[in-house]
Design a protein around this motif. Structure first.
Motif, short mmCIF file in Angstrom:
data_model
loop_
_atom_site.label_atom_id
_atom_site.label_comp_id
_atom_site.label_asym_id
_atom_site.label_seq_id
_atom_site.Cartn_x
_atom_site.Cartn_y
_atom_site.Cartn_z
N HIS A 1 45.79 37.64 38.72
CA HIS A 1 44.44 38.12 38.40
C HIS A 1 43.42 37.50 39.34
O HIS A 1 42.50 38.17 39.83
CB HIS A 1 44.10 37.77 36.95
CG HIS A 1 45.01 38.38 35.93
ND1 HIS A 1 44.78 39.60 35.35
CD2 HIS A 1 46.16 37.91 35.40
CE1 HIS A 1 45.75 39.87 34.50
NE2 HIS A 1 46.60 38.86 34.52
N TYR B 1 42.82 48.87 37.29
CA TYR B 1 43.08 47.44 37.07
C TYR B 1 44.55 47.13 37.32
O TYR B 1 44.89 46.13 37.98
CB TYR B 1 42.69 47.03 35.65
CG TYR B 1 42.65 45.52 35.47
CD1 TYR B 1 41.45 44.83 35.50
CD2 TYR B 1 43.82 44.78 35.30
CE1 TYR B 1 41.40 43.44 35.36
CE2 TYR B 1 43.79 43.40 35.17
CZ TYR B 1 42.58 42.74 35.20
OH TYR B 1 42.54 41.37 35.08
N PHE C 1 40.03 44.30 43.01
CA PHE C 1 39.31 44.95 41.92
C PHE C 1 38.10 45.71 42.45
O PHE C 1 37.84 46.86 42.06
CB PHE C 1 38.85 43.91 40.89
CG PHE C 1 39.95 43.29 40.08
CD1 PHE C 1 40.98 44.06 39.56
CD2 PHE C 1 39.96 41.93 39.83
CE1 PHE C 1 42.00 43.48 38.81
CE2 PHE C 1 40.97 41.34 39.08
CZ PHE C 1 41.98 42.11 38.58
N VAL D 1 34.92 43.05 37.52
CA VAL D 1 35.78 42.35 36.57
C VAL D 1 35.29 40.93 36.30
O VAL D 1 34.98 40.18 37.24
CB VAL D 1 37.23 42.29 37.08
CG1 VAL D 1 38.11 41.42 36.18
CG2 VAL D 1 37.81 43.70 37.17
#
Length: 350
Positions: free
Chosen positions: A52, A247, A61, A68
């Motif tokens: 992430h 995502y 992203f 995000v």
């Protein structure tokens, strides 16, 4: 799990900027205003959240037209209830906890859109000097774990599969996540439950030799459950399915980068969270990629897929062991339509 004190100051960190929206060749979603996603991580900024962080810091992203924010977590089980609060759009949660919520509330607040752990990483962890080598050795022992620990929640399934009484054969000490491994290292408890990477690496950080650590992985002792997955809240999934798919594309790129350049992934974590211990997180990332995520099936078919029939078998076993009010249907808890193509989900170098 709870967060380090610094996490509260870093609760929401670094959003993907809109500058990358002008990149030529960006996906169609990026042609409009960025879509905000409030993402609930399962834990703090460490190896388990590296993909992430990479997707955020490398602009993946933003390239997908997403704004995000990554919120540090308190455990994969807690993510389900946090999504139910309506304060988050997506998150990393435990598939067993999702089923338990649905079974006891008649509905679920979210759907699983991408599996991250094809088998549960839950384990009973002890020191070899305690001579706990098989489930029967746990009788009369004291185990420590947070009350909402994912492994502790599904321990009754492990017990049932191995002839133990989860209520009477062991004693539990409810503790804060930060002291769980410390209690074990000091010999104040006989064993703990937790995820393989977290326990293994945290004990080494406390000076325990890897050769002195004993693990009974639930998956090796009759518990064929899935582990963590990316969850999307039902309202968000219904309103912005393209953002969910975006995502997952960006996150998959993050996993591929982490698998291909582990040192780079740890460096990105360090840049994102200065308190990161690079040596420890390098160890943790190796365990996560090689032992938790990188199963033979995932290496062959790619990360992300959830088989409804297999998930249903796990739900049925959980419902019996944990006395759900009702037995939810796996097909009502998953939505695989937003996954990247299978070829894109092969995250490990061939």
């Amino acid at each position: 799990m709870s967060c380090l004190s610094t996490c509260s100051r870093r609760r929401f960190v670094m959003r993907g900027g809109a500058a990358a929206l002008a990149v030529i060749g960006a996906p169609a979603l990026a042609q409009s205003a960025p879509t905000r996603i409030r993402y609930q991580l399962d834990w703090r900024f460490e190896a388990g959240t590296a993909a992430h962080v990479l997707a955020l810091r490398k602009g993946y992203f933003a390239e997908e037209g997403l704004d995000v924010s990554l919120n540090v977590g308190a455990g994969a089980a807690a993510t389900v209830t946090r999504l139910a609060s309506g304060n988050f759009d997506m998150g990393t949660g435990d598939l067993s906890s999702l089923a338990e919520f649905a079974g006891n509330n008649g509905t679920s607040p979210a759907l699983a859109v991408m599996a991250l752990y094809e088998t549960t990483p839950a384990a009973v962890i002890s020191l070899k000097k305690s001579a706990i080598a098989r489930p029967a050795d746990l009788k009369g022992k004291v185990l420590a774990a947070p009350a909402n620990d994912g492994a502790r929640r599904i321990f009754p399934l492990f017990a049932n599969a191995n002839g133990l009484d989860a209520q009477s054969d062991v004693k539990w000490m409810s503790v804060e996540p930060a002291i769980r491994e410390t209690l074990l290292a000091r010999g104040q408890v006989d064993a703990i439950t937790g995820y393989v990477a977290s326990g293994f690496v945290s004990l080494q950080r406390l000076g325990v030799s890897p050769d002195d650590i004993s693990m009974m992985r639930f998956a090796d002792f009759g518990v064929p459950l899935y582990g963590n997955a990316v969850l999307a809240s039902k309202p968000f999934l219904q309103e912005k399915p393209a953002a969910v798919a975006a995502y997952l594309r960006a996150l998959t790129r993050g996993y591929r980068d982490a698998a291909a350049d582990r040192a780079g992934a740890v460096a990105a974590l360090k840049a994102h969270e200065p308190l990161v211990d690079e040596k420890i997180e390098a160890l943790r990332l190796d365990v996560i990629l090689d032992q938790e995520i990188g199963t033979p099936k995932v290496r062959k078919a790619g990360i992300g897929g959830i088989d409804a029939a297999r998930y249903q078998r796990g739900i049925d076993a959980l419902a019996a062991a944990l006395a759900f009010k009702s037995v939810p249907q796996a097909s009502a808890l998953i939505d695989m339509r937003h996954l990247p193509a299978a070829s894109a989900r092969r995250i490990f170098p061939s």
